[in-house]
Scaffold this motif. Sequence first.
Motif, mmCIF file in Angstrom:
data_model
loop_
_atom_site.group_PDB
_atom_site.id
_atom_site.type_symbol
_atom_site.label_atom_id
_atom_site.label_comp_id
_atom_site.label_asym_id
_atom_site.label_seq_id
_atom_site.Cartn_x
_atom_site.Cartn_y
_atom_site.Cartn_z
ATOM 1 N N LEU A 6 -5.073 -1.326 1.482
ATOM 2 C CA LEU A 6 -5.358 -2.758 1.551
ATOM 3 C C LEU A 6 -5.307 -3.398 0.164
ATOM 4 N N GLU A 7 -5.815 -2.673 -0.852
ATOM 5 C CA GLU A 7 -5.751 -3.188 -2.230
ATOM 6 C C GLU A 7 -4.299 -3.303 -2.688
ATOM 7 N N THR A 8 -3.481 -2.328 -2.315
ATOM 8 C CA THR A 8 -2.055 -2.388 -2.638
ATOM 9 C C THR A 8 -1.407 -3.588 -1.950
ATOM 10 N N TYR A 9 -1.777 -3.826 -0.693
ATOM 11 C CA TYR A 9 -1.248 -4.966 0.067
ATOM 12 C C TYR A 9 -1.568 -6.286 -0.628
ATOM 13 N N LEU A 25 -0.265 -1.373 -10.532
ATOM 14 C CA LEU A 25 -1.138 -0.366 -9.929
ATOM 15 C C LEU A 25 -0.884 1.034 -10.466
ATOM 16 N N TYR A 26 0.055 1.164 -11.419
ATOM 17 C CA TYR A 26 0.401 2.463 -11.992
ATOM 18 C C TYR A 26 0.896 3.436 -10.899
ATOM 19 N N LEU A 27 1.729 2.912 -10.003
ATOM 20 C CA LEU A 27 2.330 3.703 -8.943
ATOM 21 C C LEU A 27 3.845 3.565 -9.026
ATOM 22 N N SER A 28 4.568 4.428 -8.332
ATOM 23 C CA SER A 28 6.017 4.265 -8.224
ATOM 24 C C SER A 28 6.304 3.212 -7.154
ATOM 25 N N THR A 29 7.468 2.567 -7.251
ATOM 26 C CA THR A 29 7.843 1.565 -6.254
ATOM 27 C C THR A 29 7.951 2.193 -4.870
ATOM 28 N N SER A 30 8.482 3.402 -4.808
ATOM 29 C CA SER A 30 8.635 4.076 -3.508
ATOM 30 C C SER A 30 7.276 4.336 -2.862
ATOM 31 N N ALA A 31 6.255 4.647 -3.690
ATOM 32 C CA ALA A 31 4.905 4.886 -3.163
ATOM 33 C C ALA A 31 4.317 3.604 -2.574
ATOM 34 N N VAL A 32 4.561 2.478 -3.252
ATOM 35 C CA VAL A 32 4.068 1.187 -2.755
ATOM 36 C C VAL A 32 4.759 0.825 -1.442
ATOM 37 N N VAL A 33 6.083 0.983 -1.394
ATOM 38 C CA VAL A 33 6.839 0.674 -0.172
ATOM 39 C C VAL A 33 6.350 1.547 0.983
ATOM 40 N N LYS A 34 6.100 2.827 0.708
ATOM 41 C CA LYS A 34 5.627 3.749 1.746
ATOM 42 C C LYS A 34 4.278 3.298 2.287
ATOM 43 N N GLN A 35 3.371 2.887 1.387
ATOM 44 C CA GLN A 35 2.056 2.409 1.818
ATOM 45 C C GLN A 35 2.177 1.172 2.697
ATOM 46 N N MET A 36 3.064 0.248 2.322
ATOM 47 C CA MET A 36 3.221 -0.977 3.108
ATOM 48 C C MET A 36 3.851 -0.697 4.470
#
Length: 295
Positions: A6-9, A25-36
């Motif tokens: 939810l914080e990533t969202y 967020l100090y994450l990879s773009t692929s990790a963010v896309v996966k979470q969404m």
Amino acid sequence: MDLKILETYMCVAESKSFSEAASKLYLSTSAVVKQMNILETEVGQKLFLRTPNGCSLTKIGTSFLEDTKDIISQFNIALAHTKNLSLENKNELYIAIPLDMSPELVLQAKTIIEKACKNYTITYRAYGLGMENAKELKNNLGTINDFVLTIYDEKRINDANLQAIKLLYSNIKCFIPYGHHLYNNNSIALSDLKNNTVMMIERGAYQAYDIIRREMMILGDIEIEDIDKNEAYTTTISNCINLQKIYISSGVAELPLIKQISLEEYVIPFGLMYSNYSFNDLKDIIHNFNKSMYK
């Protein structure tokens, strides 16, 4: 549902970009896309309109964002309330300090901190370098650590939805390797860097370094080499020594085969970063800092 998703969202919605949110967020773009993608599956609705230039919220996504903010806010209030109960009458402070900070800078900061927090027992905790440590520090701020001593940069602080107290200024240093023609200088002017390769943290990381970068570009004849935020600190230092490159940074503990020389007229601010959801004595502590700083 995972609160971190939810914080990533919230971050993606505000940034309107998966890659920009990943950087914050100090994450990879692929990790963010996966979470969404996981979030959209759980909600059962499409939350984003994806475009080549970024993304925007659907009507349902906009409504869900408001509900998400309420959920995160209530969780943080509950977390802070729980800590209030556990810290009642303890008067303890936990402050994280970076491992690579110079002893002189740490001493200056501790003097200011202990003057402002006379009635508190202070425990200092060291933290390491790298994206994972930065992410963990942010997540633990207000729960495990009350403050983090770090570079004071308003944009980064605002992007992280945190607050900070500016404590002091430190001279920006040029790391000069042994054998370099500038090694014996007592100070270095920007013009001295002509015809050299200068390593710097990537553009947009900190405003103080961006000012130096801009003025070096105006001056000309300086090759600027970006340091990726994922690059190990030891790699940067090795390149400085072995390839006779100059590294611009804030001062650190003494290093072999490298002399740290002040860059004339350039300083960088340091401060204590904190969360709005720490504990009930926070306002009193901030007041003490402001009072001691402006006496």
